[in-house]
Design a protein around this motif. Structure first.
Motif, PDB file in Angstrom:
ATOM      1  N   ILE B  33      24.943  46.383  85.519  1.00 40.99           N
ATOM      2  CA  ILE B  33      24.577  47.198  86.669  1.00 40.99           C
ATOM      3  C   ILE B  33      25.544  46.904  87.813  1.00 40.99           C
ATOM      4  CG2 ILE B  33      22.151  47.203  85.984  1.00 40.99           C
ATOM      5  CD1 ILE B  33      21.638  45.282  88.348  1.00 40.99           C
ATOM      6  N   GLY B  34      25.475  47.751  88.825  1.00 38.74           N
ATOM      7  CA  GLY B  34      26.371  47.574  89.962  1.00 38.74           C
ATOM      8  C   GLY B  34      26.537  48.888  90.682  1.00 38.74           C
ATOM      9  N   PRO B  35      27.017  48.827  91.914  1.00 35.80           N
ATOM     10  CA  PRO B  35      27.216  50.062  92.680  1.00 35.80           C
ATOM     11  C   PRO B  35      28.307  50.925  92.066  1.00 35.80           C
ATOM     12  CG  PRO B  35      28.004  48.141  93.920  1.00 35.80           C
ATOM     13  CD  PRO B  35      27.381  47.619  92.676  1.00 35.80           C
ATOM     14  N   SER B  36      28.330  52.206  92.406  1.00 36.26           N
ATOM     15  CA  SER B  36      29.365  53.070  91.829  1.00 36.26           C
ATOM     16  C   SER B  36      30.726  52.648  92.370  1.00 36.26           C
ATOM     17  CB  SER B  36      29.094  54.533  92.131  1.00 36.26           C
ATOM     18  OG  SER B  36      28.810  54.720  93.485  1.00 36.26           O
ATOM     19  N   GLY B  37      31.736  52.749  91.510  1.00 35.74           N
ATOM     20  CA  GLY B  37      33.068  52.323  91.905  1.00 35.74           C
ATOM     21  C   GLY B  37      33.288  50.835  91.759  1.00 35.74           C
ATOM     22  N   SER B  38      32.294  50.130  91.187  1.00 31.09           N
ATOM     23  CA  SER B  38      32.420  48.677  91.088  1.00 31.09           C
ATOM     24  C   SER B  38      33.265  48.262  89.889  1.00 31.09           C
ATOM     25  CB  SER B  38      31.040  48.050  90.970  1.00 31.09           C
ATOM     26  OG  SER B  38      30.387  48.564  89.822  1.00 31.09           O
ATOM     27  N   MET B 189      24.474  45.924  71.753  1.00 32.62           N
ATOM     28  CA  MET B 189      24.604  47.042  72.699  1.00 32.62           C
ATOM     29  C   MET B 189      25.109  46.572  74.054  1.00 32.62           C
ATOM     30  SD  MET B 189      21.010  48.913  71.668  1.00 32.62           S
ATOM     31  CE  MET B 189      20.847  49.942  73.084  1.00 32.62           C
ATOM     32  N   VAL B 190      26.016  47.364  74.620  1.00 36.85           N
ATOM     33  CA  VAL B 190      26.447  47.136  75.993  1.00 36.85           C
ATOM     34  C   VAL B 190      26.108  48.422  76.746  1.00 36.85           C
ATOM     35  CG1 VAL B 190      28.329  46.485  77.517  1.00 36.85           C
ATOM     36  CG2 VAL B 190      28.355  45.746  75.125  1.00 36.85           C
ATOM     37  N   VAL B 191      25.272  48.301  77.767  1.00 34.85           N
ATOM     38  CA  VAL B 191      24.741  49.486  78.432  1.00 34.85           C
ATOM     39  C   VAL B 191      25.043  49.417  79.923  1.00 34.85           C
ATOM     40  CG1 VAL B 191      22.682  50.896  78.800  1.00 34.85           C
ATOM     41  CG2 VAL B 191      22.826  49.423  76.770  1.00 34.85           C
ATOM     42  N   VAL B 192      25.861  50.356  80.394  1.00 30.58           N
ATOM     43  CA  VAL B 192      26.041  50.503  81.834  1.00 30.58           C
ATOM     44  C   VAL B 192      24.951  51.452  82.298  1.00 30.58           C
ATOM     45  CG1 VAL B 192      27.516  51.466  83.628  1.00 30.58           C
ATOM     46  CG2 VAL B 192      28.513  50.092  81.812  1.00 30.58           C
ATOM     47  N   THR B 193      24.118  51.022  83.205  1.00 27.88           N
ATOM     48  CA  THR B 193      22.957  51.859  83.528  1.00 27.88           C
ATOM     49  C   THR B 193      22.458  51.621  84.942  1.00 27.88           C
ATOM     50  OG1 THR B 193      20.752  52.497  82.778  1.00 27.88           O
ATOM     51  CG2 THR B 193      21.283  50.165  82.648  1.00 27.88           C
ATOM     52  N   HIS B 194      21.684  52.591  85.425  1.00 30.79           N
ATOM     53  CA  HIS B 194      20.945  52.414  86.672  1.00 30.79           C
ATOM     54  C   HIS B 194      19.453  52.279  86.381  1.00 30.79           C
ATOM     55  CE1 HIS B 194      24.400  53.084  89.181  1.00 30.79           C
ATOM     56  NE2 HIS B 194      24.694  54.182  88.523  1.00 30.79           N
ATOM     57  N   LEU B 232      23.771  41.221  95.330  1.00 30.00           N
ATOM     58  CA  LEU B 232      22.851  41.660  94.292  1.00 30.00           C
ATOM     59  C   LEU B 232      21.468  41.899  94.897  1.00 30.00           C
ATOM     60  CD1 LEU B 232      21.886  42.255  91.430  1.00 30.00           C
ATOM     61  CD2 LEU B 232      21.723  39.794  91.027  1.00 30.00           C
ATOM     62  N   ARG B 233      21.031  40.971  95.771  1.00 31.33           N
ATOM     63  CA  ARG B 233      19.729  41.128  96.427  1.00 31.33           C
ATOM     64  C   ARG B 233      19.684  42.443  97.198  1.00 31.33           C
ATOM     65  NH1 ARG B 233      19.222  35.719  99.441  1.00 31.33           N
ATOM     66  NH2 ARG B 233      20.439  34.774  97.756  1.00 31.33           N
ATOM     67  N   ASP B 234      20.766  42.684  97.892  1.00 29.57           N
ATOM     68  CA  ASP B 234      20.883  43.916  98.664  1.00 29.57           C
ATOM     69  C   ASP B 234      20.818  45.144  97.743  1.00 29.57           C
ATOM     70  OD1 ASP B 234      21.437  45.344 101.070  1.00 29.57           O
ATOM     71  OD2 ASP B 234      23.491  45.663 100.340  1.00 29.57           O
ATOM     72  N   PHE B 235      21.590  45.069  96.640  1.00 31.12           N
ATOM     73  CA  PHE B 235      21.654  46.177  95.689  1.00 31.12           C
ATOM     74  C   PHE B 235      20.277  46.431  95.067  1.00 31.12           C
ATOM     75  CE2 PHE B 235      22.423  47.697  91.299  1.00 31.12           C
ATOM     76  CZ  PHE B 235      23.096  48.872  91.578  1.00 31.12           C
ATOM     77  N   LEU B 236      19.644  45.352  94.641  1.00 32.44           N
ATOM     78  CA  LEU B 236      18.338  45.492  93.987  1.00 32.44           C
ATOM     79  C   LEU B 236      17.299  46.074  94.949  1.00 32.44           C
ATOM     80  CD1 LEU B 236      18.022  42.280  91.791  1.00 32.44           C
ATOM     81  CD2 LEU B 236      18.359  44.636  91.025  1.00 32.44           C
ATOM     82  N   SER B 237      17.344  45.637  96.191  1.00 31.55           N
ATOM     83  CA  SER B 237      16.341  46.138  97.140  1.00 31.55           C
ATOM     84  C   SER B 237      16.509  47.644  97.333  1.00 31.55           C
ATOM     85  CB  SER B 237      16.450  45.402  98.473  1.00 31.55           C
ATOM     86  OG  SER B 237      17.633  45.783  99.135  1.00 31.55           O
ATOM     87  N   LYS B 238      17.763  48.098  97.326  1.00 31.94           N
ATOM     88  CA  LYS B 238      17.991  49.539  97.479  1.00 31.94           C
ATOM     89  C   LYS B 238      17.541  50.313  96.249  1.00 31.94           C
ATOM     90  CE  LYS B 238      21.872  49.298 100.638  1.00 31.94           C
ATOM     91  NZ  LYS B 238      23.269  48.910 100.579  1.00 31.94           N
ATOM     92  N   VAL B 239      17.909  49.781  95.074  1.00 31.90           N
ATOM     93  CA  VAL B 239      17.602  50.497  93.837  1.00 31.90           C
ATOM     94  C   VAL B 239      16.098  50.498  93.580  1.00 31.90           C
ATOM     95  CG1 VAL B 239      17.974  50.563  91.358  1.00 31.90           C
ATOM     96  CG2 VAL B 239      19.836  49.929  92.871  1.00 31.90           C
ATOM     97  N   VAL B 240      15.480  49.351  93.735  1.00 35.99           N
ATOM     98  CA  VAL B 240      14.051  49.260  93.473  1.00 35.99           C
ATOM     99  C   VAL B 240      13.279  50.069  94.506  1.00 35.99           C
ATOM    100  CG1 VAL B 240      12.074  47.673  93.336  1.00 35.99           C
ATOM    101  CG2 VAL B 240      14.266  47.046  92.322  1.00 35.99           C
ATOM    102  N   GLY B 241      13.784  50.081  95.721  1.00 31.84           N
ATOM    103  CA  GLY B 241      13.163  50.883  96.769  1.00 31.84           C
ATOM    104  C   GLY B 241      13.083  52.344  96.383  1.00 31.84           C
ATOM    105  N   GLN B 242      14.137  52.796  95.679  1.00 33.65           N
ATOM    106  CA  GLN B 242      14.141  54.192  95.242  1.00 33.65           C
ATOM    107  C   GLN B 242      13.181  54.426  94.093  1.00 33.65           C
ATOM    108  OE1 GLN B 242      18.164  54.929  94.198  1.00 33.65           O
ATOM    109  NE2 GLN B 242      18.840  55.125  96.319  1.00 33.65           N
TER     110      GLN B 242
END
Lengths: 225, 243
Positions: B33-38, B189-194, B232-242
């Motif tokens: 996982i990771g932000p787009s463009g990462s 399996m290697v899965v790039v995912t949101h 990562l904390r920042d990223f997770l809070s945004k993604v989980v928030g959605q």
């Protein structure tokens, strides 16, 4: 003496044009057959990874598109024999001119159609282990061919009409036949209308045939839905 | 199964990967996982050399894919790829999409291949759609056909590049279900995912990539419960928030 339009002359002229019509058909069919082969070859060459190969293709395309077909025809029929000492028969020269001329335009049609296919198709093909050549043959080419049909139809019509220029090298094609009839009958108005009608009939037939081919090749999923 | 050692990838001036190392064991399910463009998709695409790393080594099932002597077409059949945009062949039926690889690459006989094709379409729940063309399928169905198409080469690894990102929300589940089934069967399996839910439930290991580097990797319970890296904390809070 006042001009008097005689429609009957148009009808009388038509049968006399048949011989010229056949020459126009030979030129068009022969020229486009070899032009298509040449166009596909050079279109693919232009996409080659080797710079030398794509440069050859680009050079050919630029040279032919950048000079008038009339000049190409005159050069091949009158110019070249001065250097090589041998004249090509007019019909053959005409077919060659149509072939190299349409080939340059068809090359661009082929290249454009292939490049318009989503790169994801190539990636998908390569990712299941197909070689570059297999990917082109089984995946890209069949899809590109469909997209080529409308612009190819356009080119076929242009080449058919361009055969009339070949009267300058003495091919007894449709326009020249008409001109010979005018020389005898002096009915230029009616005869050239007849000539135009024959061209029109041929170009309309080409459009019709290509539309049939296009609907045959149409994406099966879309037409059946 | 897959060993990535210190790969870098530059697109012109832009350095997308800055020293990624990653080992993936047979049977492991790794979610990236990771932000787009990462650079997360680029890592995946380096595994079957749809992108060639600028430097570093990638070894897939013993093949060094950077070695010019390696038959890259053979390696690609070992690593099936599933794309975000499906990339089904629109001029072929679902069945033909699946059988093309076995016939042309493996030299399988057409009737044998269509047997295999039906089996795989059954597995993804689409045997009834075998004769349909991609344009007649929904997004979720297309992606399931694409998975069957990759499986037809009997790959040792499956690579998924955001397989559900282009799907309508109600169609995501059917694709994830197929992927879960594969994971249970032991597919590497290697899965790039949101899809964080999928990562949490199915992955053996979750990897966070940001700025072209692996910032954090851990088993999912640890990864989501105690994220260490601030980004990562920042990223997770945004993604989980959605979600």
């Amino acid at each position: 003496m006042a001009f008097q339009f005689e429609p009957a002359v148009i009808l009388e002229t038509l049968p006399m044009l048949v011989r010229g019509l056949w020459y126009t058909v030979y030129l068009t069919v022969g020229g486009l057959f070899f032009g298509f082969l040449l166009g596909v070859t050079t279109g693919l060459m232009k996409l080659a990874r080797r710079v030398a190969i794509s440069c050859i293709a680009s050079g050919y395309i630029e040279l032919i598109r950048g000079t008038p077909m009339l000049v190409q025809a005159m050069f091949l029929y009158y110019g070249l024999p001065m250097a090589v000492g041998m004249r090509i028969p007019p019909l053959l020269a005409g077919i060659i001119v149509i072939a190299i001329n349409s080939g340059a335009y068809i090359a661009e049609i082929v290249r454009g159609a292939i490049q318009s296919i989503d790169p994801g198709q190539t990636e998908a093909g390569r990712s299941i282990g197909l070689t570059r050549a297999q990917t082109m043959r089984y995946i890209i080419w069949p899809q590109a061919l469909r997209r080529m049909i409308p612009p190819l139809g356009n080119q076929f019509i242009i080449s058919l009409k361009d055969t009339s220029l070949l009267m300058v090298i003495g091919v007894g094609e449709l326009l020249r036949t008409g001109q010979e009839i005018v020389a005898v009958t002096f009915r230029a108005f009616e005869v050239y209308i007849a000539v135009a009608l024959v061209y029109l009939a041929m170009t309309i037939s080409i459009s019709k045939v290509l539309r049939m081919v296009e609907s045959r090749l149409a994406s099966p999923g879309r037409s059946k839905q | 199964m897959i060993q990535i050692r210190n790969i870098y990838k530059k697109f012109g001036e832009l350095e997308v990967l800055k020293g990624i190392s990653l080992h993936i064991k047979a049977g492991e399910v790794v979610c990236i996982i990771g932000p787009s463009g990462s650079g997360k998709s680029t890592v995946l695409r380096c595994i079957n050399r749809l992108e060639t790393p600028t430097s570093g080594t990638v070894i897939v099932d013993g093949y060094d894919i950077m070695d010019p002597r390696t038959d890259i077409n053979a390696v690609r059949t070992e690593a099936g790829m599933v794309f975000q945009q499906f990339n089904l062949f629109p001029h072929m039926t679902a069945l033909e999409n699946v059988t093309l690889g076995p016939i042309k690459v493996r030299g399988m006989k057409p009737d044998e291949a269509s047997h295999l094709g039906y089996d795989l379409l059954t597995k993804v729940g689409l045997a009834a759609k075998a004769q349909n063309y991609p344009d007649q399928l929904s997004g979720g169905q297309k992606q399931r056909v694409a998975i069957a198409r990759s499986l037809a080469l009997q790959p040792k690894v499956m690579l998924f590049d955001e397989p559900t990102s282009a799907l309508d929300p109600e169609l995501v589940g059917e694709v994830l279900d197929v992927m879960k089934k594969l994971a249970i069967e032991g597919m590497t399996m290697v899965v790039v995912t949101h899809e964080m839910g999928f990562a949490r439930e199915v992955a053996d290991r979750v990897i966070f990539i940001d700025g072209g580097q692996i910032q954090e990797q851990a088993p999912p319970h640890e990864f989501f419960a105690q994220p260490k890296h601030p980004r990562l904390r920042d990223f997770l809070s945004k993604v989980v928030g959605q979600g």
